[in-house]
Design a protein around this motif. Structure first.
Motif, PDB file in Angstrom:
ATOM      1  N   SER A   1       0.690  -1.059   0.069  1.00  0.00           N
ATOM      2  CA  SER A   1       0.007  -0.027   0.074  1.00  0.00           C
ATOM      3  C   SER A   1       0.924   1.156   0.083  1.00  0.00           C
ATOM      4  CB  SER A   1      -0.879   0.175   1.233  1.00  0.00           C
ATOM      5  OG  SER A   1      -0.348   0.008   2.279  1.00  0.00           O
ATOM      6  N   ASN A   2       2.131   1.200  -0.008  1.00  0.00           N
ATOM      7  CA  ASN A   2       3.140   2.321  -0.099  1.00  0.00           C
ATOM      8  C   ASN A   2       2.748   2.945  -1.765  1.00  0.00           C
ATOM      9  OD1 ASN A   2       5.353   3.761  -0.622  1.00  0.00           O
ATOM     10  ND2 ASN A   2       6.344   2.663   1.105  1.00  0.00           N
ATOM     11  N   ARG A   3       2.575   4.247  -1.425  1.00  0.00           N
ATOM     12  CA  ARG A   3       2.360   5.073  -2.818  1.00  0.00           C
ATOM     13  C   ARG A   3       3.561   5.159  -3.653  1.00  0.00           C
ATOM     14  NH1 ARG A   3       0.365  10.544  -0.523  1.00  0.00           N
ATOM     15  NH2 ARG A   3       0.034  10.684  -2.671  1.00  0.00           N
ATOM     16  N   VAL A   4       4.618   4.882  -3.156  1.00  0.00           N
ATOM     17  CA  VAL A   4       6.006   4.761  -3.974  1.00  0.00           C
ATOM     18  C   VAL A   4       5.902   3.261  -4.325  1.00  0.00           C
ATOM     19  CG1 VAL A   4       8.278   5.244  -4.164  1.00  0.00           C
ATOM     20  CG2 VAL A   4       6.829   6.849  -2.804  1.00  0.00           C
TER      21      VAL A   4
ATOM     22  N   MET B   1      12.483  -4.273   6.020  1.00  0.00           N
ATOM     23  CA  MET B   1      11.528  -3.451   5.504  1.00  0.00           C
ATOM     24  C   MET B   1      10.362  -4.347   5.355  1.00  0.00           C
ATOM     25  SD  MET B   1      11.874  -0.947   2.098  1.00  0.00           S
ATOM     26  CE  MET B   1      13.038   0.640   2.215  1.00  0.00           C
TER      27      MET B   1
ATOM     28  N   CYS C   1       9.023  -0.446   8.645  1.00  0.00           N
ATOM     29  CA  CYS C   1       9.355  -0.036   7.400  1.00  0.00           C
ATOM     30  C   CYS C   1       8.666  -0.641   6.293  1.00  0.00           C
ATOM     31  CB  CYS C   1      10.738   0.144   7.062  1.00  0.00           C
ATOM     32  SG  CYS C   1      11.868   1.044   8.551  1.00  0.00           S
ATOM     33  N   MET C   2       7.677   0.278   5.603  1.00  0.00           N
ATOM     34  CA  MET C   2       6.972  -0.508   4.435  1.00  0.00           C
ATOM     35  C   MET C   2       7.735  -0.328   3.314  1.00  0.00           C
ATOM     36  SD  MET C   2       3.241   0.378   2.963  1.00  0.00           S
ATOM     37  CE  MET C   2       2.497   0.926   4.627  1.00  0.00           C
TER      38      MET C   2
ATOM     39  N   LEU D   1      17.914  -3.270  -3.877  1.00  0.00           N
ATOM     40  CA  LEU D   1      18.312  -1.738  -3.675  1.00  0.00           C
ATOM     41  C   LEU D   1      17.254  -1.008  -4.458  1.00  0.00           C
ATOM     42  CD1 LEU D   1      20.103   0.153  -2.050  1.00  0.00           C
ATOM     43  CD2 LEU D   1      21.703   0.168  -4.242  1.00  0.00           C
ATOM     44  N   ILE D   2      16.878   0.014  -3.828  1.00  0.00           N
ATOM     45  CA  ILE D   2      15.700   1.047  -4.489  1.00  0.00           C
ATOM     46  C   ILE D   2      16.657   2.076  -5.239  1.00  0.00           C
ATOM     47  CG2 ILE D   2      14.211   2.729  -3.955  1.00  0.00           C
ATOM     48  CD1 ILE D   2      13.560   1.249  -1.546  1.00  0.00           C
ATOM     49  N   GLY D   3      16.232   2.391  -6.393  1.00  0.00           N
ATOM     50  CA  GLY D   3      16.628   3.428  -6.871  1.00  0.00           C
ATOM     51  C   GLY D   3      17.695   3.270  -8.197  1.00  0.00           C
TER      52      GLY D   3
ATOM     53  N   THR E   1       8.597  -0.706  -1.133  1.00  0.00           N
ATOM     54  CA  THR E   1       7.830  -0.274  -2.134  1.00  0.00           C
ATOM     55  C   THR E   1       7.434  -1.426  -3.068  1.00  0.00           C
ATOM     56  OG1 THR E   1      10.209  -0.263  -3.047  1.00  0.00           O
ATOM     57  CG2 THR E   1       9.023   1.687  -2.301  1.00  0.00           C
TER      58      THR E   1
ATOM     59  N   CYS F   1      11.688   3.345  -8.088  1.00  0.00           N
ATOM     60  CA  CYS F   1      12.328   4.811  -8.160  1.00  0.00           C
ATOM     61  C   CYS F   1      13.066   4.763  -9.272  1.00  0.00           C
ATOM     62  CB  CYS F   1      12.811   5.288  -6.876  1.00  0.00           C
ATOM     63  SG  CYS F   1      11.805   5.074  -5.349  1.00  0.00           S
TER      64      CYS F   1
END
Lengths: 395, 395
Positions: B44-47, B184, B227-228, B123-125, B230, B77
């Motif tokens: 449900s994370n908006r990102v 997370m 921590c939710m 990893l994000i990004g 993505t 991201c």
């Protein structure tokens, strides 16, 4: 630079044995008038310590001539007996001040228990040793002085490594203050014990408006570890001794400056922290939304551990922003860490290796591109020392 | 004991170089039918990561014949280019499955990209190295087998120290599953990657109801670090290969058992944890309130560090309960830690020294005395190892 900087206040800090090793553990602040005005803000935690329940009543009464503060025990979750202990402390203090030759409170030849606010800090769930506390209050009354602000600030320390005091000058009047708090630092209200004093002339309404405006943008935006206390109290006492009545705006500005200074001192001394982090949220549609986003990032353990590791992990920041209900488009958000825009439009931008996180101060800037409003929330990193200190605190 | 335990599924796990050291990093699960039913729940994370945005569309289409999962990169991201990478992965997988002699999917002589779900973790990004991922998918298609569930579960690990798989038997039909997730980990939704398979015959509505009921009381109540993510995705694929159509209740029970088993495996392998903590909230006025209280305690860093220090610090538990809006009276709350009622009626009760916290399993029982409802939330302690692992993860 303390609660005794403004005219009309005396204070003391004494050692009563609540803490071990002869440390100062009871503080007393007395308002000698001529006024005895007060405003207060308290924790919004529904589990409130006995001294909070007591002091809320006292502040509603509109007159506070003295504040007793003790470290070495929070007197929270202690049931009716704990509330009686607080009541007894107020009665004992009132009687000691009334009989003391030292009592000079203008217009009051006696002090009532209902004019004595009480603040406690320390371990939750244990009764205070009244056989130490009450004699200690008597000692504090005898030691009251116009230079007692410094020992008073020392006596309220728990895991704080240094006392926190402040003073802000107005035009012929002054605001002084002291605070304690190093853990259980999270707002939704005042987040620690703080006593502010002023010799300005101001009625209850002016004091209350100034204090609420000040705490809203200072202590309420300090979120060191996300844990709200049962004992948070901020009191503003006014003696009127300067004879000068500043405007609402002037008083609010000075009280805000004093709260900001104390809040930054709390941030600097937070348990185990190696970083002081300002999370500046800009481009928000509203202030509440900006604060919500700042707080979500401030409370995110993965962001906090990354900062401890000097890692500008903006993906974790974006993941935290995404948990909020604030207005923003995920593919429109920009994030800068210490001035380097590592994320633009929700994706990688400048080289993260350019970010220098070796210093103690960190600024995270989040542009939501959703409106004109900005707000800053302050937090710390999550370090080994925090874990160590809080896994060993009560044992 | 894996996604290939039910009839009608093949899987593979291969090393493509997304992770270093030759570790398995791409998993493929294929549904050979005759059915190709699917249900899914997502963060449900908006990102949301690109694969989440993609797979939400695919699940809405109602047919999933294959799931590709990669570790070594979250593809979150990453902007429009990241979404194109996900799309290209689905197209490449569909083409490889269509041309492979191995394709045996009943009723489908070709697979469309819109029938391929994608999950990514890491990893994000950062963009995924497509020059490694796409050939890896080709290898995985060639290695598909009825015993591929084990390497598939291994290929989706990130900071997990061991793979997580499960199987639950029905009457002539089976539910299998695999999951990953060690950090997370916080709900409000599925909290990691999970693929469940069943050879039961069930329509979309039955699958969806079973999956939502199951995740609501398992993954959604696991809150390891607040921590939710993505990227959280839980998929349930149905092949119908058993020819048996269980009732809604039977299917829900089996899917819930599979999710519970996997959730407990995640809890047991959470980053740096030394404790597995069940927070049982009883006497609540409603289920949402019970979960709110459990989650407030689960996310409180002072409670978590106290548990790491083997300290039954019930005052911190009560302070966390006090931050919620749940119905309760502060002076009516009881708290037991590992069976010792250290707090009764909001104050100290049994001697806290009786509490044995030396084991890995901890049960905190909170009786709100406000109603008949109970719910359990699971969490971990906050340890030095958590701080270490998460301060060094991306560097």
């Amino acid at each position: 630079m303390s609660v005794t900087t403004p005219q009309g206040f005396r204070a003391a800090g004494v050692a009563t044995g609540l803490k071990t090793g002869g440390a100062l553990d009871v503080a007393l602040v007395v308002n000698d008038g001529p006024d005895a005005g007060v405003a207060g803000v308290f924790t919004s935690n529904r589990v409130k310590a006995a001294p909070v329940l007591w002091s809320e009543q006292v502040v509603r009464g509109g007159v506070v001539r003295a504040v007793v503060l003790n470290s070495g025990g929070a007197n929270a979750c202690t049931g009716p007996a704990g509330f009686q202990d607080t009541h007894a402390t107020a009665e004992h203090t009132a009687a000691a001040l009334t009989t003391a030759a030292a009592l000079t409170t203008a217009g009051a030849d006696q002090v009532g228990a209902g004019e004595v606010a009480i603040c406690s800090t320390g371990l939750i769930g244990e009764r205070l040793p009244m056989d130490k506390l009450l004699p200690g209050v008597g000692t504090a009354v005898r030691e009251l002085s116009r230079t007692g602000g410094a020992p008073a600030a020392e006596a309220i320390m728990t895991t704080d490594t240094r006392p926190k005091s402040t003073a802000v000058s107005g035009d012929g009047w002054t605001v002084g203050g002291m605070a304690k708090g190093a853990g259980m630092l999270a707002p939704a209200m005042a987040t620690m014990l703080c006593v502010l004093t002023t010799d300005a002339v101001a009625d209850w309404k002016t004091l209350d408006a100034a204090l609420r405006a000040a705490t809203r943008v200072t202590f309420d935006r300090l979120d060191s570890d996300g844990c709200m206390s049962t004992n948070d109290t901020v009191l503003l006492l006014a003696s009127g001794a300067s004879g000068i009545a500043p405007s609402q705006a002037e008083l609010t500005t000075a009280v805000t400056a004093a709260c900001h200074d104390l809040a930054q001192q709390l941030l600097a001394d937070a348990e185990g922290a190696t970083k002081q982090v300002a999370i500046e949220v800009v481009g928000a549609a509203g202030e509440d939304e900006a604060v919500e986003v700042g707080r979500a990032v401030a409370r995110n353990n993965l962001v906090k551990t990354a900062l401890f590791g000097n890692d500008p992990n903006w993906g974790r920041i974006l993941a935290a922003v995404g948990t909020t209900a604030a207005e923003f488009e995920p593919d429109a958000v920009d994030v800068a860490v210490n001035g380097i825009w590592v994320c633009r439009s929700g994706a990688a931008a400048e080289d993260r290796s350019k970010v220098d996180l070796t210093g103690r101060d960190v600024t995270i800037r989040i542009d939501l591109h959703a409106g004109p409003v900005a707000a800053t929330v302050w937090t710390n990193d999550l370090s080994h020392a925090y874990v160590h200190e809080n896994s060993a605190y009560s044992t």
